[in-house]
Design a protein around this motif. Structure first.
Motif, PDB file in Angstrom:
ATOM      1  N   ARG A   1       0.826  -1.203   0.000  1.00  0.00           N
ATOM      2  CA  ARG A   1       0.000   0.000   0.000  1.00  0.00           C
ATOM      3  C   ARG A   1       0.861   1.254   0.000  1.00  0.00           C
ATOM      4  O   ARG A   1       0.522   2.250  -0.645  1.00  0.00           O
ATOM      5  CB  ARG A   1      -0.965  -0.009   1.191  1.00  0.00           C
ATOM      6  N   GLN A   2       1.995   1.194   0.705  1.00  0.00           N
ATOM      7  CA  GLN A   2       2.882   2.358   0.728  1.00  0.00           C
ATOM      8  C   GLN A   2       3.484   2.622  -0.648  1.00  0.00           C
ATOM      9  O   GLN A   2       3.547   3.762  -1.108  1.00  0.00           O
ATOM     10  CB  GLN A   2       3.999   2.163   1.753  1.00  0.00           C
ATOM     11  N   VAL A   3       3.925   1.547  -1.299  1.00  0.00           N
ATOM     12  CA  VAL A   3       4.501   1.701  -2.639  1.00  0.00           C
ATOM     13  C   VAL A   3       3.456   2.273  -3.595  1.00  0.00           C
ATOM     14  O   VAL A   3       3.731   3.202  -4.362  1.00  0.00           O
ATOM     15  CB  VAL A   3       5.030   0.347  -3.166  1.00  0.00           C
ATOM     16  N   GLN A   4       2.251   1.732  -3.541  1.00  0.00           N
ATOM     17  CA  GLN A   4       1.194   2.176  -4.447  1.00  0.00           C
ATOM     18  C   GLN A   4       0.812   3.632  -4.179  1.00  0.00           C
ATOM     19  O   GLN A   4       0.484   4.384  -5.103  1.00  0.00           O
ATOM     20  CB  GLN A   4      -0.031   1.278  -4.280  1.00  0.00           C
ATOM     21  N   ARG A   5       0.913   4.046  -2.911  1.00  0.00           N
ATOM     22  CA  ARG A   5       0.503   5.398  -2.523  1.00  0.00           C
ATOM     23  C   ARG A   5       1.602   6.439  -2.737  1.00  0.00           C
ATOM     24  O   ARG A   5       1.344   7.545  -3.223  1.00  0.00           O
ATOM     25  CB  ARG A   5       0.089   5.398  -1.043  1.00  0.00           C
ATOM     26  N   ASP A   6       2.854   6.064  -2.415  1.00  0.00           N
ATOM     27  CA  ASP A   6       3.914   7.072  -2.310  1.00  0.00           C
ATOM     28  C   ASP A   6       5.017   6.976  -3.348  1.00  0.00           C
ATOM     29  O   ASP A   6       5.855   7.876  -3.429  1.00  0.00           O
ATOM     30  CB  ASP A   6       4.575   6.989  -0.916  1.00  0.00           C
ATOM     31  N   GLU A   7       5.051   5.873  -4.115  1.00  0.00           N
ATOM     32  CA  GLU A   7       6.196   5.692  -5.016  1.00  0.00           C
ATOM     33  C   GLU A   7       5.731   5.440  -6.446  1.00  0.00           C
ATOM     34  O   GLU A   7       5.797   4.313  -6.951  1.00  0.00           O
ATOM     35  CB  GLU A   7       7.065   4.523  -4.527  1.00  0.00           C
ATOM     36  N   PRO A   8       5.249   6.492  -7.128  1.00  0.00           N
ATOM     37  CA  PRO A   8       4.692   6.297  -8.475  1.00  0.00           C
ATOM     38  C   PRO A   8       5.691   5.764  -9.499  1.00  0.00           C
ATOM     39  O   PRO A   8       5.298   5.161 -10.492  1.00  0.00           O
ATOM     40  CB  PRO A   8       4.219   7.704  -8.861  1.00  0.00           C
ATOM     41  N   GLU A   9       6.990   5.950  -9.266  1.00  0.00           N
ATOM     42  CA  GLU A   9       7.993   5.469 -10.221  1.00  0.00           C
ATOM     43  C   GLU A   9       8.474   4.059  -9.902  1.00  0.00           C
ATOM     44  O   GLU A   9       9.241   3.470 -10.669  1.00  0.00           O
ATOM     45  CB  GLU A   9       9.197   6.424 -10.238  1.00  0.00           C
ATOM     46  N   ASN A  10       8.036   3.521  -8.778  1.00  0.00           N
ATOM     47  CA  ASN A  10       8.434   2.152  -8.429  1.00  0.00           C
ATOM     48  C   ASN A  10       7.797   1.170  -9.410  1.00  0.00           C
ATOM     49  O   ASN A  10       6.606   1.283  -9.720  1.00  0.00           O
ATOM     50  CB  ASN A  10       7.965   1.842  -7.003  1.00  0.00           C
ATOM     51  N   PRO A  11       8.569   0.188  -9.932  1.00  0.00           N
ATOM     52  CA  PRO A  11       8.000  -0.788 -10.872  1.00  0.00           C
ATOM     53  C   PRO A  11       6.808  -1.555 -10.314  1.00  0.00           C
ATOM     54  O   PRO A  11       5.983  -2.059 -11.073  1.00  0.00           O
ATOM     55  CB  PRO A  11       9.176  -1.734 -11.155  1.00  0.00           C
ATOM     56  N   LEU A  12       6.710  -1.670  -8.984  1.00  0.00           N
ATOM     57  CA  LEU A  12       5.592  -2.391  -8.384  1.00  0.00           C
ATOM     58  C   LEU A  12       4.312  -1.554  -8.337  1.00  0.00           C
ATOM     59  O   LEU A  12       3.256  -2.058  -7.979  1.00  0.00           O
ATOM     60  CB  LEU A  12       5.947  -2.847  -6.970  1.00  0.00           C
ATOM     61  N   THR A  13       4.420  -0.263  -8.675  1.00  0.00           N
ATOM     62  CA  THR A  13       3.246   0.594  -8.715  1.00  0.00           C
ATOM     63  C   THR A  13       2.576   0.437 -10.073  1.00  0.00           C
ATOM     64  O   THR A  13       3.207   0.604 -11.107  1.00  0.00           O
ATOM     65  CB  THR A  13       3.635   2.067  -8.506  1.00  0.00           C
ATOM     66  N   VAL A  14       1.294   0.112 -10.073  1.00  0.00           N
ATOM     67  CA  VAL A  14       0.581  -0.079 -11.340  1.00  0.00           C
ATOM     68  C   VAL A  14      -0.666   0.795 -11.349  1.00  0.00           C
ATOM     69  O   VAL A  14      -1.290   1.033 -10.314  1.00  0.00           O
ATOM     70  CB  VAL A  14       0.182  -1.556 -11.545  1.00  0.00           C
ATOM     71  N   PRO A  15      -1.044   1.312 -12.517  1.00  0.00           N
ATOM     72  CA  PRO A  15      -2.288   2.086 -12.620  1.00  0.00           C
ATOM     73  C   PRO A  15      -3.480   1.207 -12.270  1.00  0.00           C
ATOM     74  O   PRO A  15      -3.513   0.034 -12.633  1.00  0.00           O
ATOM     75  CB  PRO A  15      -2.329   2.509 -14.099  1.00  0.00           C
ATOM     76  N   MET A  16      -4.463   1.782 -11.588  1.00  0.00           N
ATOM     77  CA  MET A  16      -5.617   0.992 -11.143  1.00  0.00           C
ATOM     78  C   MET A  16      -6.887   1.421 -11.854  1.00  0.00           C
ATOM     79  O   MET A  16      -7.212   2.603 -11.913  1.00  0.00           O
ATOM     80  CB  MET A  16      -5.809   1.144  -9.634  1.00  0.00           C
ATOM     81  N   GLY A  17      -7.618   0.410 -12.365  1.00  0.00           N
ATOM     82  CA  GLY A  17      -8.943   0.652 -12.910  1.00  0.00           C
ATOM     83  C   GLY A  17      -9.952   0.765 -11.785  1.00  0.00           C
ATOM     84  O   GLY A  17      -9.644   0.538 -10.616  1.00  0.00           O
ATOM     85  N   ALA A  18     -11.196   1.098 -12.143  1.00  0.00           N
ATOM     86  CA  ALA A  18     -12.228   1.344 -11.133  1.00  0.00           C
ATOM     87  C   ALA A  18     -12.523   0.099 -10.293  1.00  0.00           C
ATOM     88  O   ALA A  18     -12.661   0.180  -9.069  1.00  0.00           O
ATOM     89  CB  ALA A  18     -13.499   1.831 -11.816  1.00  0.00           C
ATOM     90  N   THR A  19     -12.593  -1.066 -10.942  1.00  0.00           N
ATOM     91  CA  THR A  19     -12.907  -2.300 -10.202  1.00  0.00           C
ATOM     92  C   THR A  19     -11.796  -2.650  -9.219  1.00  0.00           C
ATOM     93  O   THR A  19     -12.055  -2.969  -8.051  1.00  0.00           O
ATOM     94  CB  THR A  19     -13.122  -3.474 -11.174  1.00  0.00           C
ATOM     95  N   ALA A  20     -10.548  -2.569  -9.697  1.00  0.00           N
ATOM     96  CA  ALA A  20      -9.416  -2.878  -8.825  1.00  0.00           C
ATOM     97  C   ALA A  20      -9.320  -1.868  -7.688  1.00  0.00           C
ATOM     98  O   ALA A  20      -8.997  -2.225  -6.544  1.00  0.00           O
ATOM     99  CB  ALA A  20      -8.121  -2.899  -9.627  1.00  0.00           C
ATOM    100  N   GLN A  21      -9.614  -0.603  -7.978  1.00  0.00           N
ATOM    101  CA  GLN A  21      -9.556   0.433  -6.944  1.00  0.00           C
ATOM    102  C   GLN A  21     -10.566   0.148  -5.836  1.00  0.00           C
ATOM    103  O   GLN A  21     -10.273   0.318  -4.644  1.00  0.00           O
ATOM    104  CB  GLN A  21      -9.830   1.802  -7.560  1.00  0.00           C
ATOM    105  N   LEU A  22     -11.754  -0.313  -6.224  1.00  0.00           N
ATOM    106  CA  LEU A  22     -12.776  -0.645  -5.228  1.00  0.00           C
ATOM    107  C   LEU A  22     -12.325  -1.823  -4.365  1.00  0.00           C
ATOM    108  O   LEU A  22     -12.460  -1.803  -3.134  1.00  0.00           O
ATOM    109  CB  LEU A  22     -14.095  -0.973  -5.933  1.00  0.00           C
ATOM    110  N   LYS A  23     -11.766  -2.862  -5.010  1.00  0.00           N
ATOM    111  CA  LYS A  23     -11.266  -4.016  -4.254  1.00  0.00           C
ATOM    112  C   LYS A  23     -10.132  -3.601  -3.328  1.00  0.00           C
ATOM    113  O   LYS A  23     -10.033  -4.090  -2.194  1.00  0.00           O
ATOM    114  CB  LYS A  23     -10.791  -5.098  -5.221  1.00  0.00           C
ATOM    115  N   TRP A  24      -9.267  -2.707  -3.808  1.00  0.00           N
ATOM    116  CA  TRP A  24      -8.139  -2.212  -3.013  1.00  0.00           C
ATOM    117  C   TRP A  24      -8.650  -1.499  -1.761  1.00  0.00           C
ATOM    118  O   TRP A  24      -8.108  -1.661  -0.662  1.00  0.00           O
ATOM    119  CB  TRP A  24      -7.313  -1.276  -3.882  1.00  0.00           C
ATOM    120  N   GLN A  25      -9.708  -0.721  -1.931  1.00  0.00           N
ATOM    121  CA  GLN A  25     -10.304   0.000  -0.812  1.00  0.00           C
ATOM    122  C   GLN A  25     -10.876  -0.976   0.210  1.00  0.00           C
ATOM    123  O   GLN A  25     -10.681  -0.815   1.424  1.00  0.00           O
ATOM    124  CB  GLN A  25     -11.410   0.913  -1.345  1.00  0.00           C
TER     125      GLN A  25
END
Length: 264
Positions: A218-242
């Protein structure tokens, strides 16, 4: 006649009329290939036929008609083999694995079938997990091209990870999904959504009680946009993530914060 049916199919797909699209594809394939002998079939096949069957299986899966979808994928694999397209043959085989795993709520026997199909692709399960991941890395052919090989490997890691999670091998599923997200070019591949794999990885870590591992994702996804583990999220994935974030808070007995997250 086929051109008229193809125009009707495009309209049905545009309108999201899955049942009608399924009927039209069956008619088109029957007109194109019905009645041909096994000796005549290879000279009449095209990649478009495989695409029709792939889309047919996609719609059948969406409607929960998994046995029918598997039959269609088997036929598509056979056609790809006759066309000498190993890349497409392997890709269709991986989608058949996904189809089995999606149907587990209807038949537990599909888990065994998923394992059999992985093994048929050279990804032996439940053997050595490291060897299985190595087999995924070897998927494709030089003719596939770098981008298509990346997509095929991602699909392979995704299918293997889902199978491992379904069999309770959560540690191996974690390693497989993590390996998928470390694949160079993962963010540039549209056919396999990296956000779905990320959500699966989070869920696996949650099931393992690896809260620190969830925090790291969650930290990588939130704070490190250039990290290779950060991926763009679609609406469905964003809801599941929440929802996964709220579950993580609940498991830490931070109930008020969990309710606030779900209220967003």
């Amino acid at each position: 006649m086929v051109e008229v049916l193809l125009a009707s199919l495009r309209e049905a797909e545009r309108l999201g009329q899955s049942a009608r699209a399924i009927e039209l594809r069956a008619e088109i394939l029957a007109l194109r290939l019905g009645g041909l002998s096994s000796a005549e079939l290879p000279s009449h096949l095209s990649k478009g036929d495989c695409a029709l069957l792939f889309n047919q299986a996609r719609d059948l899966r969406a409607l929960g008609r998994f046995p029918e979808a598997l039959e269609v994928l088997d036929e598509a694999q056979r056609y790809a083999g006759l066309l000498g397209d190993l890349h497409q043959e392997q890709l269709l085989g991986l989608h058949a694995v996904h189809c089995c795993l999606e149907g587990l709520s209807e038949s537990a026997a599909l888990l065994t079938e998923a394992g059999r199909r992985l093994t048929m692709l050279g990804i032996e399960v439940p053997g050595n997990p490291a060897a299985a991941r190595a087999a995924v890395e070897a998927l494709g052919t030089p003719r596939s091209g770098p981008r298509n090989r990346t997509a095929l490997r991602l699909e392979g890691f995704y299918a293997l990870g889902r199978y491992q999670a379904a069999t309770g091998a959560l540690g191996e599923a974690d390693r497989t999904f993590s390996r998928a997200l470390s694949e160079p070019g993962v963010r540039q591949v549209e056919s396999v959504r990296g956000d779905e794999i990320l959500v699966w990885l989070h869920e696996v870590r949650l099931d393992r009680g690896d809260f620190a591992g969830c925090d790291a994702l969650r930290q990588v996804q939130r704070d490190e946009p250039e990290n290779p583990l950060t991926v763009p999220m679609g609406a469905t994935a964003q809801l599941k993530w929440q929802v996964l974030g709220a579950m993580l808070l609940r498991l830490r007995t931070r109930l008020t914060e969990a309710e606030q997250v779900l209220a967003l």
